[in-house]
Design an enzyme around this catalytic site. Structure first.
Site, mmCIF file in Angstrom:
data_model
loop_
_atom_site.group_PDB
_atom_site.id
_atom_site.type_symbol
_atom_site.label_atom_id
_atom_site.label_comp_id
_atom_site.label_asym_id
_atom_site.label_seq_id
_atom_site.Cartn_x
_atom_site.Cartn_y
_atom_site.Cartn_z
ATOM 1 N N GLY A 1 44.090 -27.354 34.836
ATOM 2 C CA GLY A 1 43.995 -28.813 34.397
ATOM 3 C C GLY A 1 44.572 -29.699 35.470
ATOM 4 C CB SER B 1 50.917 -31.998 26.145
ATOM 5 O OG SER B 1 51.004 -30.748 25.619
ATOM 6 C CG ASP C 1 48.461 -30.562 21.119
ATOM 7 O OD1 ASP C 1 49.408 -29.777 21.612
ATOM 8 O OD2 ASP C 1 47.772 -31.002 21.637
ATOM 9 N N PRO D 1 39.000 -23.754 34.754
ATOM 10 C CG PRO D 1 37.940 -25.929 34.854
ATOM 11 C CD PRO D 1 37.887 -24.504 33.986
ATOM 12 N NE ARG E 1 46.051 -22.167 34.497
ATOM 13 C CZ ARG E 1 46.942 -22.330 35.207
ATOM 14 N NH1 ARG E 1 47.525 -21.277 35.570
ATOM 15 N NH2 ARG E 1 47.510 -23.388 35.329
HETATM 16 MG MG MG Z 1 50.189 -30.388 23.544
#
Ligand code: MG
Length: 509
Positions: free
Chosen positions: A466, A64, A280, A464, A472
């Protein structure tokens, strides 16, 4: 299971001794050089999951918005959704098993999940544009093959495109064709039909600047643009031809730095957007005439879409039995509304009803039903999707005749505060309802609910991180002071109930 073959191939994808990784909401993510064995093993796991669910399973190789040196992998469940939690645990166990224990872990998983090993398995694979992705996806294929699974390698895809493929394949083509052309055609057809209805189709709505984070989004948008160019022309920046992936560009950069990405010239009031590295996620932004930067993301995007859907549903009226929730557009309520309505719209029964309405009703209603039908087709039902979201937003702006400033002014954020709390182990926190409700540790959600009640127009969430042992905290309320207080109180609750370490959270910012 041909254990001999598995052992032999596993040795070719050997695990570095002592390396421990955790499957989180984003799958596995770390330096690409540490991931070869993980990829091979996720190929194995995908086969088991496919056998167990008797469905096609997806494997996406991406990290990502992480820097280019990183990579990652995640599995996609039958309806395009995230991997079931019990299988996330299996993924962690399998990835961390030392070479000599790998077979046993594999057999354990099969037994625990009652996998019928005789069942056929089918896995589809996609990858982003990172230099390491091609080789790593080959390791996934090795894993799939050695366990006797069939596969289709889609090669370069955005993450939501892979989710789309999985969903199409598991719904017998009802949702769409499981090809990249199928994706382009389905979305573009809906978009072009929608924008044809727009009475305001001046230049203002015809062009958009898109920052592609030097990632896969650039490639796919290039391929796709001629399908929808009747309705929109896109100008691509950070298309991967020179810059590095996610470096000084992309949705996360723009959001956290509150400024445009490098390499993009913006005139005042020009509409611009940024994708993240696997497309995304999307944010919009513009510069006003004084040169101030304005970001439009999450809730404002949800507000635009949900208010439009609400209008259409009201237009169609009683013929559709969908509860149209009447809420003020405070932060989050529009997001919540959108989720509820989308869930209803994506149900087959309602979709059928809309299709019927589009045939029968009087003129005005028919037009609204037709638009709704196209909006449903334009959404990627399987996953958050920057390309699909972009087209939905562009269609609505054109149909409503809204400029980017008018959209921005539709809604003002409530004052909010975000904080982080250090904890010994972030895994003690688990959440549900799109990370808005804490399931564990016990008592935490109740404590948050009590605190939220003390303030007006307030909400607070914890989730939480990642990647690090941090929780957070997000809080909002009617004033900045209240939001700050609430955030602090929630941080204290997290610190006490979720194993905070270091200094207790202090008030004041
Ligand atoms: Mg992404």
């Amino acid at each position: 299971m041909d254990l001999g073959a598995i052992t032999k191939y596993s040795a070719l994808h050997a695990k570095p001794n002592g390396l421990i990784l955790q499957y989180g909401t984003a799958g596995f993510r770390t330096k690409a050089e540490h991931l070869d064995h993980v990829m091979f093993r996720m190929g194995l796991l995908a086969v088991l999951r496919s056998k167990q669910t008797k469905s096609t399973i997806g494997v996406m190789v991406t990290a990502s918005h992480n820097p280019e040196e990183d990579n990652g992998v995640k599995l996609v469940d039958p309806l395009g959704e995230m991997l079931a939690p019990s299988w996330e645990e299996h993924a962690t166990c399998l990835a961390n098993a030392e070479e000599q224990d790998m077979q046993r872990v594999l057999i354990d998983i099969s037994e625990k999940e009652a996998v019928n090993l005789q069942q056929d398995a089918f896995v589809v694979i996609g990858r982003d544009t990172r230099p390491s992705s091609e080789k790593l996806s080959q390791s996934v294929i090795d894993g799939v093959t050695v366990l006797g699974g069939q596969f289709h390698d889609y090669g370069l895809l955005t993450t939501p495109q892979l989710h789309y493929m999985v969903y199409c394949r598991n719904t017998g083509g009802r949702y769409g064709k499981a090809t990249i052309e199928g994706y382009y055609q389905k979305l573009s057809k809906a978009f072009v039909e929608l924008t044809k209805q727009a009475s305001c189709s001046g230049d203002e709505y015809r062009s958009l600047k898109v920052d592609c984070a030097n990632g896969i989004g650039a490639l796919k948008l290039r391929e796709m643009e001629h399908y929808f160019s009747q309705g929109l022309s896109v100008q691509l920046f950070n298309d991967g031809s020179k810059g590095k992936l996610n470096h000084l560009c992309g949705a996360d950069f723009v959001k956290s730095h509150q400024k445009p990405p490098q390499g993009m010239e913006i005139k005042s009031n020009e509409r611009c957007c940024s994708f993240d590295g696997d497309a995304d996620r999307i944010v919009y932004y513009y510069h006003d005439t004084d040169g101030h930067f304005h970001l439009i993301d999450g809730d404002k995007i949800a507000t635009l879409i949900s208010s439009f859907l609400k209008e259409l549903l009201v237009e169609i009226g009683e013929s559709l039995n969908i509860g149209v929730v009447q809420t003020a557009y405070a932060n989050g309520s529009s997001t919540r509304y959108l989720e509820e309505v989308m869930k209803a719209l994506f149900s087959t029964a309602v979709e059928m009803k809309i299709k019927q309405s589009a045939q029968q009703l009087e003129d005005k209603k028919r037009k609204a039903a037709k638009m709704l039908e196209n909006i449903i087709d334009l959404f990627n039902q399987a996953a958050g999707d920057a390309i699909s979201d972009m087209l939905v937003i562009e269609a609505i702006l054109a149909l409503k005749g809204l400029t980017v400033q008018q959209w921005d002014a539709l809604y003002t954020d409530l004052p909010n505060r975000q904080l982080k709390v250090q904890v010994a182990d972030r895994r003690v926190i688990s959440t549900t309802n799109a990370e808005r409700q804490a399931v564990t540790p016990p008592g935490l959600q109740e404590a948050i609910n009590d605190l939220v009640k003390k303030y007006k127009l307030s909400r607070a969430f914890v989730r939480p991180s990642g990647t690090e042992d941090v929780v957070r905290v997000y809080a909002e309320a009617d004033s900045q002071e209240s939001a700050d207080h609430l955030a602090h109180e929630v941080s204290l609750a997290v610190f006490q109930l979720a194993g905070g370490i270091g200094e207790r959270p202090q008030p004041g910012f």
